[in-house]
Write a protein that holds these residues in place. Sequence first.
Motif, PDB file in Angstrom:
ATOM      1  N   GLY A 102       0.805  -1.225   0.000  1.00  0.00           N
ATOM      2  CA  GLY A 102       0.000   0.000   0.000  1.00  0.00           C
ATOM      3  C   GLY A 102       0.831   1.264   0.000  1.00  0.00           C
ATOM      4  N   ILE A 103       2.066   1.153  -0.502  1.00  0.00           N
ATOM      5  CA  ILE A 103       2.921   2.351  -0.538  1.00  0.00           C
ATOM      6  C   ILE A 103       2.684   3.100  -1.849  1.00  0.00           C
ATOM      7  CG2 ILE A 103       5.305   3.179  -0.504  1.00  0.00           C
ATOM      8  CD1 ILE A 103       6.023   0.518   0.895  1.00  0.00           C
ATOM      9  N   LEU A 104       2.559   4.415  -1.751  1.00  0.00           N
ATOM     10  CA  LEU A 104       2.417   5.223  -2.966  1.00  0.00           C
ATOM     11  C   LEU A 104       3.619   6.150  -3.074  1.00  0.00           C
ATOM     12  CD1 LEU A 104       0.533   6.208  -5.355  1.00  0.00           C
ATOM     13  CD2 LEU A 104      -0.151   8.020  -3.814  1.00  0.00           C
ATOM     14  N   TYR A 105       4.428   5.937  -4.107  1.00  0.00           N
ATOM     15  CA  TYR A 105       5.556   6.832  -4.369  1.00  0.00           C
ATOM     16  C   TYR A 105       5.126   7.843  -5.411  1.00  0.00           C
ATOM     17  CZ  TYR A 105       8.520   3.445  -1.960  1.00  0.00           C
ATOM     18  OH  TYR A 105       9.081   2.632  -1.033  1.00  0.00           O
ATOM     19  N   ASN A 106       5.542   9.109  -5.228  1.00  0.00           N
ATOM     20  CA  ASN A 106       5.190  10.090  -6.244  1.00  0.00           C
ATOM     21  C   ASN A 106       6.424  10.740  -6.853  1.00  0.00           C
ATOM     22  OD1 ASN A 106       5.729  12.615  -4.756  1.00  0.00           O
ATOM     23  ND2 ASN A 106       4.104  11.860  -3.414  1.00  0.00           N
ATOM     24  N   LEU A 123       8.020   9.526  -0.819  1.00  0.00           N
ATOM     25  CA  LEU A 123       6.648   9.566  -0.314  1.00  0.00           C
ATOM     26  C   LEU A 123       6.090  10.972  -0.450  1.00  0.00           C
ATOM     27  CD1 LEU A 123       7.035   7.502   2.967  1.00  0.00           C
ATOM     28  CD2 LEU A 123       5.992   6.742   0.839  1.00  0.00           C
ATOM     29  N   TYR A 124       4.779  11.052  -0.450  1.00  0.00           N
ATOM     30  CA  TYR A 124       4.135  12.364  -0.492  1.00  0.00           C
ATOM     31  C   TYR A 124       4.261  13.028   0.875  1.00  0.00           C
ATOM     32  CZ  TYR A 124       0.400  15.833  -0.678  1.00  0.00           C
ATOM     33  OH  TYR A 124      -0.319  16.997  -0.604  1.00  0.00           O
ATOM     34  N   VAL A 125       4.663  14.287   0.869  1.00  0.00           N
ATOM     35  CA  VAL A 125       4.768  15.026   2.125  1.00  0.00           C
ATOM     36  C   VAL A 125       3.571  15.965   2.236  1.00  0.00           C
ATOM     37  CG1 VAL A 125       6.185  16.591   3.497  1.00  0.00           C
ATOM     38  CG2 VAL A 125       7.273  14.929   1.993  1.00  0.00           C
ATOM     39  N   ASP A 126       2.799  15.808   3.301  1.00  0.00           N
ATOM     40  CA  ASP A 126       1.641  16.667   3.506  1.00  0.00           C
ATOM     41  C   ASP A 126       2.135  18.084   3.816  1.00  0.00           C
ATOM     42  OD1 ASP A 126      -0.636  17.944   4.210  1.00  0.00           O
ATOM     43  OD2 ASP A 126      -1.224  16.567   5.808  1.00  0.00           O
ATOM     44  N   PRO A 127       1.851  19.034   2.906  1.00  0.00           N
ATOM     45  CA  PRO A 127       2.408  20.369   3.115  1.00  0.00           C
ATOM     46  C   PRO A 127       1.888  21.030   4.397  1.00  0.00           C
ATOM     47  CG  PRO A 127       0.924  20.345   1.224  1.00  0.00           C
ATOM     48  CD  PRO A 127       1.037  18.937   1.700  1.00  0.00           C
ATOM     49  N   ALA A 128       0.713  20.600   4.859  1.00  0.00           N
ATOM     50  CA  ALA A 128       0.146  21.231   6.048  1.00  0.00           C
ATOM     51  C   ALA A 128       0.885  20.797   7.309  1.00  0.00           C
ATOM     52  CB  ALA A 128      -1.330  20.873   6.154  1.00  0.00           C
ATOM     53  N   THR A 129       1.276  19.519   7.373  1.00  0.00           N
ATOM     54  CA  THR A 129       1.881  19.019   8.607  1.00  0.00           C
ATOM     55  C   THR A 129       3.346  18.644   8.433  1.00  0.00           C
ATOM     56  OG1 THR A 129       1.209  16.779   8.055  1.00  0.00           O
ATOM     57  CG2 THR A 129      -0.325  18.065   9.390  1.00  0.00           C
ATOM     58  N   HIS A 147       5.371  12.537   6.290  1.00  0.00           N
ATOM     59  CA  HIS A 147       5.444  11.675   5.113  1.00  0.00           C
ATOM     60  C   HIS A 147       4.253  10.724   5.123  1.00  0.00           C
ATOM     61  CE1 HIS A 147       9.451  13.274   5.152  1.00  0.00           C
ATOM     62  NE2 HIS A 147       9.702  12.728   3.975  1.00  0.00           N
ATOM     63  N   CYS A 148       3.516  10.693   4.007  1.00  0.00           N
ATOM     64  CA  CYS A 148       2.329   9.831   3.936  1.00  0.00           C
ATOM     65  C   CYS A 148       2.696   8.558   3.187  1.00  0.00           C
ATOM     66  CB  CYS A 148       1.205  10.537   3.200  1.00  0.00           C
ATOM     67  SG  CYS A 148       0.764  12.104   3.955  1.00  0.00           S
ATOM     68  N   HIS A 149       2.445   7.406   3.807  1.00  0.00           N
ATOM     69  CA  HIS A 149       2.876   6.145   3.214  1.00  0.00           C
ATOM     70  C   HIS A 149       2.010   5.685   2.049  1.00  0.00           C
ATOM     71  CE1 HIS A 149       6.204   4.600   5.785  1.00  0.00           C
ATOM     72  NE2 HIS A 149       5.864   5.728   6.359  1.00  0.00           N
ATOM     73  N   GLY A 150       0.724   5.899   2.167  1.00  0.00           N
ATOM     74  CA  GLY A 150      -0.136   5.399   1.091  1.00  0.00           C
ATOM     75  C   GLY A 150      -1.365   6.253   0.942  1.00  0.00           C
ATOM     76  N   THR A 151      -2.257   5.816   0.050  1.00  0.00           N
ATOM     77  CA  THR A 151      -3.441   6.613  -0.244  1.00  0.00           C
ATOM     78  C   THR A 151      -4.321   6.809   0.989  1.00  0.00           C
ATOM     79  OG1 THR A 151      -4.530   4.612  -0.960  1.00  0.00           O
ATOM     80  CG2 THR A 151      -3.569   5.985  -2.671  1.00  0.00           C
ATOM     81  N   ALA A 152      -4.241   5.870   1.940  1.00  0.00           N
ATOM     82  CA  ALA A 152      -5.111   5.964   3.106  1.00  0.00           C
ATOM     83  C   ALA A 152      -4.778   7.168   3.975  1.00  0.00           C
ATOM     84  CB  ALA A 152      -5.006   4.687   3.935  1.00  0.00           C
ATOM     85  N   THR A 153      -3.533   7.632   3.924  1.00  0.00           N
ATOM     86  CA  THR A 153      -3.161   8.726   4.815  1.00  0.00           C
ATOM     87  C   THR A 153      -2.934  10.053   4.088  1.00  0.00           C
ATOM     88  OG1 THR A 153      -0.890   7.949   4.641  1.00  0.00           O
ATOM     89  CG2 THR A 153      -2.120   7.255   6.591  1.00  0.00           C
ATOM     90  N   PRO A 195      -4.169  13.312   2.541  1.00  0.00           N
ATOM     91  CA  PRO A 195      -5.450  14.032   2.634  1.00  0.00           C
ATOM     92  C   PRO A 195      -6.215  14.052   1.313  1.00  0.00           C
ATOM     93  CG  PRO A 195      -3.703  15.284   3.682  1.00  0.00           C
ATOM     94  CD  PRO A 195      -3.059  14.104   3.040  1.00  0.00           C
ATOM     95  N   PHE A 196      -5.471  14.148   0.192  1.00  0.00           N
ATOM     96  CA  PHE A 196      -6.117  14.205  -1.118  1.00  0.00           C
ATOM     97  C   PHE A 196      -7.028  12.999  -1.342  1.00  0.00           C
ATOM     98  CE2 PHE A 196      -6.025  13.080  -5.674  1.00  0.00           C
ATOM     99  CZ  PHE A 196      -6.568  14.231  -6.208  1.00  0.00           C
ATOM    100  N   TYR A 197      -6.575  11.806  -0.926  1.00  0.00           N
ATOM    101  CA  TYR A 197      -7.377  10.594  -1.121  1.00  0.00           C
ATOM    102  C   TYR A 197      -8.284  10.311   0.066  1.00  0.00           C
ATOM    103  CZ  TYR A 197      -4.470   9.207  -5.126  1.00  0.00           C
ATOM    104  OH  TYR A 197      -3.844   9.151  -6.335  1.00  0.00           O
ATOM    105  N   GLU A 198      -7.749  10.578   1.274  1.00  0.00           N
ATOM    106  CA  GLU A 198      -8.423  10.214   2.509  1.00  0.00           C
ATOM    107  C   GLU A 198      -9.832  10.790   2.583  1.00  0.00           C
ATOM    108  OE1 GLU A 198      -6.351  11.916   5.763  1.00  0.00           O
ATOM    109  OE2 GLU A 198      -7.470  10.782   7.259  1.00  0.00           O
ATOM    110  N   ARG A 199      -9.999  12.015   2.095  1.00  0.00           N
ATOM    111  CA  ARG A 199     -11.283  12.685   2.237  1.00  0.00           C
ATOM    112  C   ARG A 199     -12.229  12.420   1.071  1.00  0.00           C
ATOM    113  NH1 ARG A 199     -10.842  16.937   6.095  1.00  0.00           N
ATOM    114  NH2 ARG A 199      -8.795  16.939   7.037  1.00  0.00           N
TER     115      ARG A 199
END
Lengths: 650, 170
Positions: A109-113, A138-144, A147-153, A155-159
Amino acid sequence: MISQEATVVGPRRPSVSARRVIVCAGTGCVANGAYKVFDAFRAQLQAAGIDVAVELQGEGKFSFALDREKLHDQPPAPSPAATGILAVTKSGCQGFCQMGPLVTVLPDGILYNKVRPGDVEEIIRCTLQNHQTVERLLYVDPATGTHCHGTATIPFYERQQRFVLKECGTIDPESLAEYISTGGYTAARKAFVEMTPEQIVQEVAASGLRGRGGGGFPTGRKWEAARVQKNDQKYVICNADEGDPGAFMNRSVMEGNPHSVLEGLIIAARAIGATETLVYVRTEYPLAVKRMRQAVTDATAAGLLGKNVFGSGAALHCEVMEGAGAFVCGEETAMIASIEGQRGMPRPKPPFPAQSGLWGKPTIINNVETLAHVVRVIRDGAANFRKLGTPGSPGTKTFALTGHVANTGLIEVPFGTTLGEVVMNIGGGVTNDAGARTGECFKAVQIGGPSGGCLTEAHLGLSLDFDSLRGVGAMIGSGGLVVVNKQTCMVAMARFFMEFTQRESCGKCVLCREGTKQMLALLDDVIEGRATADTLQLLEHLAKAVQIGSLCGLGKTAPNPVLSALRHFRHEYDAHVLHKCCPAGRCKALAKPEIDPTKCRGCTLCARKCAVNAISGEKKKPHRIDPEKCIKCGVCHEVCKFDAVMGFGN
Amino acid sequence: MGRQFQAVCKTLERHHHQASQLIPILQAVQGEYSYLPQDVLNYVASALDVPAARVFGVATFYAHFALEAKGKYVVRTCDGTACHVKQSIPILEAVRKKLGLSETVKTTPNLLFTVETVACLGACGLAPVMVVNDEVYGQMTPAAAVQVIEEIQAKELAAAQGAVIAGGVQ
């Protein structure tokens, strides 16, 4: 009775325990170099002697297993072969286009960008061979900053809540077997084997499904009108002529999961008693055309289309036709004219196409996304479909989120989600022209493209659904959401849409043909400083006349962007007209160029580049612009290395 | 008559000479010639037994059909909403300036480049977007666009010189 089914079951998907590397091959990721990343995976896995099944799902398809004899000569590689065969595949669009190329590793479940071919070696070594994550990809959440490991975490996908887009990005769009393995074609089978046409129409009507192409007309009612017609020949057309600039939802669904569209089309045909169906795809979407054609061929070979659908004895055929680049053909009657080999010009309704459409026969035309939703309505039932969304607009809607927003891409949320949630949370906030998020540059969202309107900061709490948007003078349209920042001029934005509709007007109605042209000329007057106090009044008057005096949706909605901008950004129009000034500094004719003496280094470059010798000054001392001579061409602003020329939006 | 119509005949046969298939027929013809030459349009009209005005009307109605020959490289800058708000027009202007083209003159005299705009390519996530033939370039700037053109020009020049040298050796 349904013997044909045997030929299509039995997915050839790798087992769940097997690892899969999925490279997104949507149009966005391909442009960012996804094919090179894919090739790097293939070559390097082969070189490392890792047992791998490679499926190329973008352009053509092939599978190969490594030459086993050669492998015997090499020492056994520390491979993930322990988990069985590793599959490297390409998928349809996963939506997060701007972060592409996207690489997903399952079942981890890892998403590399933003993966480059040079990163592949590290992914193979760390993730595939040693079960470690490559943090830097990994995708870095600019707000916090996490490092987000996968789509589940992320924000773009989570919501989001993905139904239509659920399988886009996880299945091979060119494999019928994979679609079936996710429960595909069970709804079509149910419609043919267990339900009567009346029951299908009733279920769709009970679901409250509304057309996703723009108008929001209840799909059940449209189908019922065609179902009750007594005619030996009826047609179903899938409207895939997504012409709205800034929207690409339908393209992604057709590229990522074409069989879901086809299944919806089969259900629709069964519901109204049609034997011929047609998919009208925009020619600008070559990959979507190719994948829809492939889906039709495969479905026909499997007995899902053809002379004996699901062994029921009923015949059903499907054809894929390419459009030829006319926005107006998204209108039902214009599309019918185009299919009949004519210029794509609309005709008056009634009679509605459901009564007399293609070749004078009862015809229903449904959008790509509507048909994909139909599958879910029939499979899970109307009550389940209604669990999401609002009572008036049930279900989910896909949006193309673009413009000045941190996360651009394709999203799907339930109706009733607020605008603020979409822009600020899923979109990650508004960016300035330099791409930075400053937190205070939000100006507006243009929704519904050239037929829609703009929404402002005051609307951030507004629920996104058909009715509440109509209430504020906008429309959901097909689902394009273009976010604009404070550096955008709303008059120029309205002019952009006016130019588009004026160019795309088919010319049949005088008020659409001539009215849009005159509206464009009036907007040019505003932008170029010729407008007087009467101009805006005339513009509004004419806009209302065009709305009333046009036959089809194109003309009726063409003035919307102008009217809605006049309503919400009147002060910007007034600034252009009364003060001859563009607040965003975008309108060149109104620019008042001057050189900031604190920034100017006196390099003389602007003076040398100025075509009319309007800039003077000594070397190494601040220069100045003569407003009498200046023609506001902006060359000085373009060439200045110190950003010292002010008045051009800076 | 100089032009060979065999390819057109095959296309017409594939569509059973049906006037309702006019758009797919013209698409196939354009695929063959890269544009719609006038004598071919006339030929199609008589073969389908419809007035030439009808064929010409359809050919001019749709943006996809071209009545003039295009360059070897068709450069299309996207001017969809997302690209537009991300400043696609300066990219178009820079490319036109580089090639000496304008809104009315779209093809270079040597038939190497055609520059046009397209309403939306559906790659809005990468705005602003430019396409050269089938190659998509995302997140462009005027300077990057000019560089793409220069690279093609250099490639073409090298190929032309290579041809001259090869000719000289022979």
